[in-house]
Design a protein around this motif. Structure first.
Motif, short mmCIF file in Angstrom:
data_model
loop_
_atom_site.label_atom_id
_atom_site.label_comp_id
_atom_site.label_asym_id
_atom_site.label_seq_id
_atom_site.Cartn_x
_atom_site.Cartn_y
_atom_site.Cartn_z
N ARG A 1 -1.88 -104.26 27.93
CA ARG A 1 -0.48 -104.66 28.15
C ARG A 1 -0.13 -105.95 27.43
N LEU A 2 -1.14 -106.72 27.06
CA LEU A 2 -0.91 -107.96 26.33
C LEU A 2 -0.48 -107.69 24.89
N ILE A 3 -0.97 -106.60 24.32
CA ILE A 3 -0.76 -106.36 22.89
C ILE A 3 0.15 -105.18 22.59
N TRP A 4 0.40 -104.30 23.57
CA TRP A 4 1.25 -103.13 23.35
C TRP A 4 2.45 -103.16 24.28
N GLY A 5 3.60 -102.76 23.74
CA GLY A 5 4.77 -102.59 24.57
C GLY A 5 4.68 -101.32 25.41
N LEU A 6 5.58 -101.21 26.39
CA LEU A 6 5.63 -100.04 27.27
C LEU A 6 6.60 -99.02 26.70
N GLY A 7 6.16 -97.78 26.61
CA GLY A 7 7.05 -96.71 26.18
C GLY A 7 8.07 -96.40 27.26
N ASP A 8 9.03 -95.51 26.93
CA ASP A 8 10.01 -95.10 27.93
C ASP A 8 10.11 -93.57 27.93
N GLY A 9 11.02 -93.06 28.75
CA GLY A 9 11.09 -91.62 28.95
C GLY A 9 11.66 -90.83 27.79
N SER A 10 12.12 -91.53 26.75
CA SER A 10 12.73 -90.81 25.63
C SER A 10 11.71 -90.22 24.67
N THR A 11 10.43 -90.60 24.81
CA THR A 11 9.41 -90.06 23.90
C THR A 11 8.35 -89.31 24.68
N MET A 12 8.77 -88.33 25.45
CA MET A 12 7.82 -87.48 26.18
C MET A 12 8.09 -86.01 25.86
N PRO A 13 8.17 -85.67 24.57
CA PRO A 13 8.56 -84.31 24.20
C PRO A 13 7.38 -83.34 24.24
N VAL A 14 7.71 -82.06 24.21
CA VAL A 14 6.77 -81.02 23.84
C VAL A 14 7.39 -80.27 22.67
N PHE A 15 6.55 -79.55 21.93
CA PHE A 15 7.02 -78.83 20.75
C PHE A 15 6.66 -77.35 20.89
N ARG A 16 7.68 -76.53 20.83
CA ARG A 16 7.49 -75.08 20.97
C ARG A 16 7.23 -74.52 19.58
N THR A 17 5.99 -74.17 19.34
CA THR A 17 5.56 -73.72 18.02
C THR A 17 5.03 -72.30 18.11
N GLU A 18 4.72 -71.73 16.98
CA GLU A 18 4.15 -70.39 16.97
C GLU A 18 2.74 -70.37 17.55
N LEU A 19 2.14 -71.54 17.71
CA LEU A 19 0.81 -71.63 18.32
C LEU A 19 0.89 -71.70 19.84
N GLY A 20 1.98 -72.24 20.35
CA GLY A 20 2.14 -72.49 21.77
C GLY A 20 2.94 -73.76 21.97
#
Length: 309
Positions: free
Chosen positions: A140-159
């Motif tokens: 937490r000292l060196i990295w910022g906290l993410g937020d809910g806008s970057t929690m995607p999934v990707f629907r691909t031909e693999l799954g």
């Protein structure tokens, strides 16, 4: 859908003092895995930009030492911009191979760093990212906290592909959000090389009835420069992270790994019909969800950098 297909997890070392060289190495491993038939390739947490294992950044409680500020400046310089050459190198390899890659990086956004996972589609290039929501302990000292806008999934031909980083995997609400989005290829880049990590991955596979692909670095002290502060010791052969990468099926069976022997690529055949077979008797967001009792609320909006008045 393309199934069955082959997936891979890459267990490799970062070059913390040479970010572009790490990206080139990562692209080479992506090409190698794809040449061996892998359509989905997962890489470790903080691979490009580096995981500063054992460093304290000179920050005892209530004070910051000058050498810690210098260490952070050095670490900041090794991070990447998402429009930089490192991402272009990765996108080129993905396009060349047609593979889908999940890669852990340290993302630079102004003066703030994020532990991020990049999603690279062979046909489309960089299609998204996930910023780690909750860095663990000293992170937490060196990295910022993410937020809910970057929690995607990707629907691909693999799954349906999604990623949860390291100890985010111990956040039940985040796991449930991924299950709600239908993840069937649950990627877990990590820096956790302990014996307890594989049981965690097996639990998630069983809970989500999903394939789990986890990748960790295998890296020794020699990979870090002489400036690096290491609470683990400074012998060049000292193992800083020992791997433990693995692939687990949706009923908790280990399909590949864990491997603690060194740098390697692990492969497994993925048949998504196994996900449906596994959900016959347990579906965490279906017949086992009890929505009459439980409700999950997720805020997926981006948070402003400056508080609004």
């Amino acid at each position: 859908m393309v199934h069955p297909f082959k997936a891979a997890v890459v267990q490799m070392a970062s070059m913390p003092d040479d970010t572009l060289a790490t990206a080139v190495n990562t692209a080479a491993r992506l090409r190698e895995a794809a040449a061996n038939g892998a359509r989905l390739v997962v890489f470790p947490e903080a691979l490009i930009g580096g995981y500063p294992k054992g460093a304290s950044f000179g920050a005892p409680v209530g004070m910051r030492k000058i050498e810690g500020r210098e260490a952070f400046a050095h670490y900041h310089s090794a991070a990447i911009d998402l429009d930089g050459e490192e991402v272009s190198v990765l996108a080129e390899a993905a396009a060349e191979t047609g593979a889908f890659a999940v890669v852990g990086v340290i993302e630079r956004n102004g003066a703030t760093l994020y532990c991020t996972v990049l999603y690279l589609d062979g046909a489309k290039g960089l299609v998204g990212k996930h910023r780690k929501l909750m860095p663990t302990a000293g992170e937490r000292l060196i990295w910022g906290l993410g937020d809910g806008s970057t929690m995607p999934v990707f629907r691909t031909e693999l799954g349906v592909i999604g990623a949860v980083i390291c100890w985010e995997n111990y956040m039940p609400a985040l796991r449930m959000h991924m299950y709600h989005q239908g993840v069937s290829l649950y990627c877990a880049p990590t820096a956790d090389d302990r014996d307890t990590w594989l049981p965690t991955m097996q639990h998630i596979a069983l809970e989500g009835r999903t394939f789990v692909l986890t990748a960790c670095q295998y890296i020794t002290r020699a990979a870090y420069g002489p400036h690096h502060e290491s609470a683990l010791g400074d012998e060049p052969e000292r193992v800083m992270m020992r791997g433990g990468s693995a692939i687990v099926g949706p009923l908790g069976r280990v399909l590949a790994g864990p491997d603690f022997s060194g740098e390697t690529i692990l492969y497994a055949d993925i048949d998504l019909d196994e996900v449906i077979r596994a959900k016959f008797d347990f579906d965490a967001t279906g017949h086992y969800a009890r929505p009459d009792i439980f409700h999950l609320s997720v805020d997926t909006r981006a948070k402003p950098a400056v508080s609004e008045v």
